[in-house]
Design an enzyme around this catalytic site. Structure first.
Site, mmCIF file in Angstrom:
data_model
loop_
_atom_site.group_PDB
_atom_site.id
_atom_site.type_symbol
_atom_site.label_atom_id
_atom_site.label_comp_id
_atom_site.label_asym_id
_atom_site.label_seq_id
_atom_site.Cartn_x
_atom_site.Cartn_y
_atom_site.Cartn_z
ATOM 1 N N GLU A 328 -1.845 20.432 17.475
ATOM 2 C CA GLU A 328 -2.289 19.669 18.645
ATOM 3 C C GLU A 328 -1.097 19.383 19.547
ATOM 4 O O GLU A 328 -0.078 18.846 19.089
ATOM 5 C CB GLU A 328 -2.896 18.334 18.222
ATOM 6 N N CYS A 329 -1.215 19.720 20.810
ATOM 7 C CA CYS A 329 -0.204 19.418 21.823
ATOM 8 C C CYS A 329 1.183 19.877 21.357
ATOM 9 O O CYS A 329 1.462 21.061 21.344
ATOM 10 C CB CYS A 329 -0.233 17.934 22.172
#
Length: 442
Positions: A328-329
């Site tokens: 994520e990210c």
């Protein structure tokens, strides 16, 4: 229904008014007095909950009316069981949200307070005004008549005379003053490009929180504030997200730490075994893990160390040959081919995806995201609609892999950060909060 612990929501007209300082001082002061205090954060913030835990000794959870439906909101709120009082911290201004309704609302702090039955404590920066501050407070108190309003805390008061004049205005408006905080330049938390630094990075967090608590004791009527707390009916039994695997290797250090607390708590509650490891310490993921999960964080600040972490990168690549890896990210960036730092230096990453990102070419990406999966990702079937939040400055330079999802913002407008998939590796730029009607345990 039985009543549940009374609570308050600490909010403000805007960001930067001092509500986090008030929140942390209040959590610690009440805890020192022997109360069991349950902290919450309204909205999609993944940094503040760690500060809340440090101040209260109890895990803090996000309540988000845009990204969570009523069932999930109830499940998260139920973490207050056993507490004496709930203290929620708002995000941005009290009524700030998005234009298009989400699963339970528009994402404002006012909606959180109304749903939980918590009166609002409005932190007002009264610098540069006196009686006029009452007009601002009165507007906030009356804007939504059904919203309970506990009173105001005056912040950055310049002198006794300034306080007296400001209190006169509040008295005329019929608004209780719960405290008045003198102006002090040392009562700020260090910040960087995503807001506050992480709690684990603060040079002396315990001393800072202790100081906030002493400051509030001196200048806030804690008895009156606690007496203003109220609560609605106890939340119904809710459903939390199911874990995407039984044994999950979770990256956890200063470069990878942004995961919403309710997600991890839900995984543990469902019996998943979470095995933390540190890429910055060059630790490989657990060899027996079913899934490797790389959360968001600040890989752009540690890109050289990540690129040199041979044991971590080799272990990640070995795992991805046969089992899923998700980022994520910041974790997504680390799964890519390369990361370009603020100085323009290119650092090789894991190469499990073709993604190349640049922090040198900064562009602010902020907002809620709705993603309909084009293909499955760990624990979630294709076609599932996910809800999350994106907050970063990095720009995609290359993204040659197949998109993971069709991604839109809160208003349904398409965004180019679609996530991607290659083999067993998947990644998204948004931080996962919930799914629509799926991925939850009853």
């Amino acid at each position: 229904m039985t009543a549940w612990p009374p609570g308050l929501l600490v909010s403000a007209p805007s960001s930067g008014t001092g509500k986090t300082t008030v929140m942390l001082g209040l959590l610690r002061a009440l805890s020192e007095d022997g109360a069991i205090v349950q902290p919450f954060k309204s909205g999609p913030d993944y940094i503040d909950p760690a500060f809340h835990f440090a101040a209260s000794g109890r895990s803090s959870f996000n309540l988000d009316t845009w990204a969570m439906d009523g069932t999930l909101l109830d499940a998260v709120a139920a973490h207050a069981n056993g507490a004496d009082i709930c203290i929620g911290e708002g995000s941005m201004g009290l009524y700030d949200g998005v234009a298009t309704k989400g699963l339970a609302g528009f994402g404002s702090s006012a909606e959180t307070a109304a749903r939980m039955g918590w009166p609002v404590v409005l932190v007002l920066d009264v610098g540069g005004q006196a009686q006029s501050a009452a007009a601002t407070a009165l507007g906030f108190a009356s804007y939504r008549p059904d919203l309970p309003f506990a009173g105001v805390i005056l912040n950055r008061v310049a002198s006794p005379r300034h306080e007296r004049l400001t209190r006169l205005g509040m008295e005329k408006a019929g608004l209780p003053v719960l405290g008045a905080l003198p102006r002090r330049g040392d009562l700020t938390l260090p910040e960087r490009h995503l807001g506050l630094i992480q709690a684990i990075e603060h040079p002396d967090l315990e001393a800072a929180i202790t100081g906030y608590a002493s400051f509030l004791r001196e200048h806030v009527d804690l008895a009156a504030l606690r007496g203003a707390a109220r609560g609605g009916p106890a939340p119904a039994a809710g459903a939390l997200p199911l874990p995407p695997a039984q044994r999950i290797a979770l990256a956890r250090d200063a470069a990878f730490s942004f995961t919403y607390p309710h997600i991890l708590e839900a995984w543990r509650s469902a019996g998943a075994n979470i095995v933390p490891f540190s890429p910055l310490a060059d630790e490989p993921p657990d060899a027996d893990a079913d899934l490797v999960w790389l959360p968001g964080g600040y890989p752009e600040l540690h890109a050289g160390r990540i690129a040199a972490a041979g044991a971590f990168l080799d272990g990640l690549r070995r795992h991805a040959r046969t089992r899923p890896v998700h980022g994520e990210c910041g974790g997504y960036m680390a799964l890519g081919e390369a990361l370009i730092d603020k100085d323009g230096t290119r650092h090789a990453m894991a190469g499990l995806l073709g993604l190349v990102t640049s922090y040198e070419k900064r562009k602010f990406h902020l907002g809620y995201r709705r993603a309909v999966l084009e293909t499955e990702m760990p624990g979630v079937e294709a076609g599932t609609a996910l809800r999350g939040h994106e907050f970063h400055y990095s720009t995609i330079i290359e993204q040659p892999d197949a998109p993971l999802a069709r991604v839109t913002n809160a208003d349904g407008e398409a965004v180019p950060e679609t996530g991607s998939r290659r083999g067993h590796a998947t990644g998204t730029f948004f931080h996962l909060i919930s799914a629509e009607g799926a991925w939850q345990a009853s």
